[in-house]
Design a protein around this motif. Sequence first.
Motif, mmCIF file in Angstrom:
data_model
loop_
_atom_site.group_PDB
_atom_site.id
_atom_site.type_symbol
_atom_site.label_atom_id
_atom_site.label_comp_id
_atom_site.label_asym_id
_atom_site.label_seq_id
_atom_site.Cartn_x
_atom_site.Cartn_y
_atom_site.Cartn_z
ATOM 1 N N ALA A 1 0.793 -1.221 -0.127
ATOM 2 C CA ALA A 1 0.126 0.015 -0.064
ATOM 3 C C ALA A 1 0.814 1.259 -0.114
ATOM 4 N N LEU A 2 2.033 1.496 0.889
ATOM 5 C CA LEU A 2 2.700 2.511 0.992
ATOM 6 C C LEU A 2 3.355 2.788 -0.291
ATOM 7 N N VAL A 3 3.988 1.505 -0.924
ATOM 8 C CA VAL A 3 4.852 1.882 -2.302
ATOM 9 C C VAL A 3 3.772 2.308 -3.315
ATOM 10 N N LEU A 4 2.645 1.823 -3.489
ATOM 11 C CA LEU A 4 1.742 2.151 -4.318
ATOM 12 C C LEU A 4 1.165 3.585 -4.158
ATOM 13 N N VAL A 5 1.197 3.785 -3.174
ATOM 14 C CA VAL A 5 0.527 5.360 -2.849
ATOM 15 C C VAL A 5 1.645 6.237 -3.153
ATOM 16 N N VAL A 6 2.902 6.096 -2.895
ATOM 17 C CA VAL A 6 3.826 7.066 -3.164
ATOM 18 C C VAL A 6 4.163 7.066 -4.550
ATOM 19 N N ALA A 7 4.242 6.033 -5.271
ATOM 20 C CA ALA A 7 4.428 5.896 -6.705
ATOM 21 C C ALA A 7 3.183 6.552 -7.274
ATOM 22 N N VAL A 8 2.095 6.646 -7.061
ATOM 23 C CA VAL A 8 1.138 7.107 -7.884
ATOM 24 C C VAL A 8 1.082 8.824 -7.470
ATOM 25 N N GLY B 1 1.162 14.870 -0.614
ATOM 26 C CA GLY B 1 1.577 13.629 -0.596
ATOM 27 C C GLY B 1 3.257 13.324 -0.503
ATOM 28 N N LEU B 2 3.843 12.430 0.070
ATOM 29 C CA LEU B 2 5.271 12.487 0.347
ATOM 30 C C LEU B 2 5.727 12.080 -1.193
ATOM 31 N N GLY B 3 4.953 11.420 -2.017
ATOM 32 C CA GLY B 3 5.686 11.005 -3.221
ATOM 33 C C GLY B 3 5.490 12.194 -4.077
ATOM 34 N N ARG B 4 4.518 12.907 -4.186
ATOM 35 C CA ARG B 4 4.622 14.452 -5.019
ATOM 36 C C ARG B 4 5.643 15.294 -4.445
ATOM 37 N N ARG B 5 6.152 15.499 -3.079
ATOM 38 C CA ARG B 5 7.103 16.303 -2.597
ATOM 39 C C ARG B 5 8.333 15.751 -2.999
ATOM 40 N N ILE B 6 8.625 14.398 -3.030
ATOM 41 C CA ILE B 6 9.944 13.944 -3.459
ATOM 42 C C ILE B 6 10.157 14.250 -5.124
ATOM 43 N N TYR B 7 9.126 14.237 -5.719
ATOM 44 C CA TYR B 7 9.187 14.256 -7.372
ATOM 45 C C TYR B 7 9.310 15.999 -7.388
#
Length: 254
Positions: A188-195, A205-211
Motif C-alpha cells: 500500500a505504501l509503495v503504490l500510494v507513493v508511486a502514484v 503527499g510524500l511522493g509528490r513532494r519527493i518528485y
Amino acid sequence: MAIFDHKRASWAIYALLLLLWWLVTVARLVDPIILPSPFAVASALVNLFMHHGLLRDLAETSGRVVAALLIASVVGIPVGLFFGYQKRLYRLVEGPLHALRSVPATCLFPLLLIVIGVGEKSIITLAAYPCLLILMVNSASGAGLAEPSRVRQGRILGLSPFQLVTQVLFYEALPYITAGLRTSVSYALVLVVAVEMFIGVGHGGLGRRIYDFQSSFQIPETYSAILVTGALGLFLNWLVGRLEKHLLRWLPQT
C-alpha cells in the motif's frame, strides 16, 4: 535482556550507517549534489516540517495508506474466510485469483481513471487492490488449513455456518491474516507513493513532494522526504507487529 540487546544492536547499526554517511561526505568521496551531508539533510528536514508543510504531506500519504488497508481488510478477510469454509468454491476461483494477483496494480491505473475518475478514490483503490487479494488468499488458505478436530467440535456444538466462520475459522486463519497484513502495508505504501510521485494525481503527499524536490534539484530536501517516507514505513510495520502480538498472544511462539 535479549530484547534489550537486540534493540541496542539495531540502534548500533543505524549509528554505524550514519557515521559512514558522514565520513563519505566529509571525505567528499561522492559529490554533494548526489549525496549531501547528514547535517544538510537534517537542517532541510527541520525546515520542511516548520515552513513547507511536510507534516501535511505525511498525513495525506498516511491517510491514503490506512484507507486502502481498511478497505482491503473489510472486504478481503470476510470473503477469504468464506472461501476457506467453502473449499470447493475456492478451488473454482483460486486460479483466477492468482491470475489477478500476477497483474501489476499500476497496469490497472488507466482503467481506474476512466471508471472512478481522477482523485483520491483512484489512489486509494489502486493501493487497496493488491492488498485485498493478498488478504483474501491468506484468509482462505488459513481457514482451509484449520484443525479438522476444532471444526468438527464446532459442528457438534451446533454452531451455525456464520458462527463457525467467525468463532473458529477466523482464529485458525489469524496468523495467516496478520502475515498478509504485514505484506499489505508495504504494498500500500509503495503504490500510494508511486502514484503521488509519477502519476500526479492530487497535489499533496510524500511522493509528490519527493518528485517536486528532485525536479528542482533540491537534493537535501529530496533525501529528507525519502527518509520521512522510510520512517513512515517502519512505523506502519511496527504498528502491525504490535497488533499481531496482541491478536496472537494466545499462541506460544508469540
